[in-house]
Design a protein around this motif. Sequence first.
Motif, PDB file in Angstrom:
ATOM      1  N   TRP A 198      67.375  28.257  -2.582  1.00  0.00           N
ATOM      2  CA  TRP A 198      67.304  26.911  -2.050  1.00  0.00           C
ATOM      3  C   TRP A 198      66.739  26.978  -0.647  1.00  0.00           C
ATOM      4  O   TRP A 198      66.660  28.030  -0.033  1.00  0.00           O
ATOM      5  N   HIS A 199      66.393  25.855  -0.149  1.00  0.00           N
ATOM      6  CA  HIS A 199      65.945  25.783   1.238  1.00  0.00           C
ATOM      7  C   HIS A 199      67.062  26.320   2.132  1.00  0.00           C
ATOM      8  O   HIS A 199      68.242  26.052   1.888  1.00  0.00           O
ATOM      9  N   PRO A 200      66.707  27.067   3.192  1.00  0.00           N
ATOM     10  CA  PRO A 200      67.733  27.657   4.067  1.00  0.00           C
ATOM     11  C   PRO A 200      68.723  26.648   4.643  1.00  0.00           C
ATOM     12  O   PRO A 200      69.867  26.995   4.898  1.00  0.00           O
ATOM     13  N   LYS A 201      68.319  25.392   4.823  1.00  0.00           N
ATOM     14  CA  LYS A 201      69.249  24.420   5.381  1.00  0.00           C
ATOM     15  C   LYS A 201      70.416  24.167   4.422  1.00  0.00           C
ATOM     16  O   LYS A 201      71.519  23.873   4.846  1.00  0.00           O
ATOM     17  N   TYR A 202      70.179  24.298   3.108  1.00  0.00           N
ATOM     18  CA  TYR A 202      71.270  24.115   2.148  1.00  0.00           C
ATOM     19  C   TYR A 202      72.232  25.287   2.192  1.00  0.00           C
ATOM     20  O   TYR A 202      73.442  25.106   2.099  1.00  0.00           O
ATOM     21  N   GLU A 203      71.697  26.496   2.305  1.00  0.00           N
ATOM     22  CA  GLU A 203      72.555  27.665   2.426  1.00  0.00           C
ATOM     23  C   GLU A 203      73.415  27.552   3.676  1.00  0.00           C
ATOM     24  O   GLU A 203      74.612  27.854   3.650  1.00  0.00           O
ATOM     25  N   SER A 204      72.822  27.108   4.768  1.00  0.00           N
ATOM     26  CA  SER A 204      73.553  26.921   6.011  1.00  0.00           C
ATOM     27  C   SER A 204      74.629  25.845   5.855  1.00  0.00           C
ATOM     28  O   SER A 204      75.756  26.009   6.337  1.00  0.00           O
TER      29      SER A 204
END
Length: 105
Positions: A82-88
């Motif tokens: 997923w986009h890194p912002k979702y992981e964050s």
Amino acid sequence: MSKYTPGPWNFAHRRRYDGMYDTEIFDSEGNTVATAAWYALPKTHEGMTSTNRMENARLIAAAPDLLEALKSFAGVENFAGWHPKYESAIEKARAAIAKATGEAK
């Protein structure tokens, strides 16, 4: 896992005999979960004034719902790619859950 009073929670404001006000957070059976004291403007007591009592009360009353929503969100196992912002966001949700449940380090 931590124990807390199950939701839903609600709140009410009341004026006390000493000129202060209380915001009482209570469960669905009317049992008090928490009470916050505050002064009417322009007085401030420990950073709380009458200008933020409603927002604070709403946030506290929403705590059980927010925790359950975070648990649902953080329970997503396959977020790799997923986009890194979702992981964050998922990591922040997991940290907030740990803080709320007493599992934070």
